[in-house]
Design an enzyme around this catalytic site. Sequence first.
Site, short mmCIF file in Angstrom:
data_model
loop_
_atom_site.label_atom_id
_atom_site.label_comp_id
_atom_site.label_asym_id
_atom_site.label_seq_id
_atom_site.Cartn_x
_atom_site.Cartn_y
_atom_site.Cartn_z
N GLY A 269 0.87 -1.30 0.14
CA GLY A 269 -0.14 0.12 0.04
C GLY A 269 0.63 1.40 -0.14
CG ASP A 270 3.69 4.50 1.71
OD1 ASP A 270 3.81 5.04 0.45
OD2 ASP A 270 4.03 4.93 2.51
CG LEU A 271 6.30 -1.74 -2.47
CD1 LEU A 271 7.11 -2.01 -1.20
CD2 LEU A 271 5.98 -2.97 -3.09
#
Length: 283
Positions: free
Chosen positions: A186-188
């Site tokens: 989700g926040d890669l």
Amino acid sequence: MRERIGRLLGTRVDDLTDLGRSHSWTLHRAALADGREVFVKTTRDEVGVFAAEAAGLRWLADAGPGTPVPDVLGVDGHMLVLPWLPPAPPTPEAAERLGRELARMHTEDRPDAYGAPWDGFIADLPLDNTPDWRDWPSWYAERRLEPFLRRASRHLSGGDARLVERVIEGAGGLAGPPEPPSRVHGDLWSGNIRWTDGRALLIDPAAHGGHRETDLAMMALFGTPHLDRVLAAYHETAPPADGWRERIPLHQLHPLLVHLELFGGSYRSQVVETARAALAAGR
């Protein structure tokens, strides 16, 4: 702080090194009496960020053996403790391993809904993780794009905002073939990939049931070492649907709105260009 870490882990802290700040928390490296070294994040404000991060890491690990995330050693309202991961140079071999492990994380033991059963955060901004059993485009439009367009709209002109609104309205036609939920980080972005000891581990997640192309798009947004090797190994393991590269702007729009909210108008032009690219890909 040493006493708090010791109580949380059940052992004495022999040494504590400050590593600076990130968002609203402080970072530390601690040497424990039992021989371990650990990474510690602390905050004065109990807002649920660490609980969400710990829940996300554990939930991603539930995808199966070999999932590329560290163990959670301890967590409370003001502190999160993870193993210390000695940094190492990114290598093509570690990148290929990451691609295979990420593909398995996305496609094995999928969740049954988009969202997650905990309150989410990205950095220290809240995310609406309300579970949804409908389709991903509706969830993405309602839970990611709309809230962050509202948050960041002060940095956009009326015409800019209308472009993003058109993406929101057309998400169903822009998202490509239907995709079942995946366990996504989700926040890669590259800063949340820790290269260590022959592999890469994923840290600081905004984990949820989402679209697996979101993680692939995020890795491309700010540059990831050996990304071509990561993607090649991913494709060999679990190829995404045809046309996924054209859909990258759609998935990048949310993190860019997040950056617009966090860091201000310097991200305005990138948001506008990405919204235009997402719309153009759907023609």
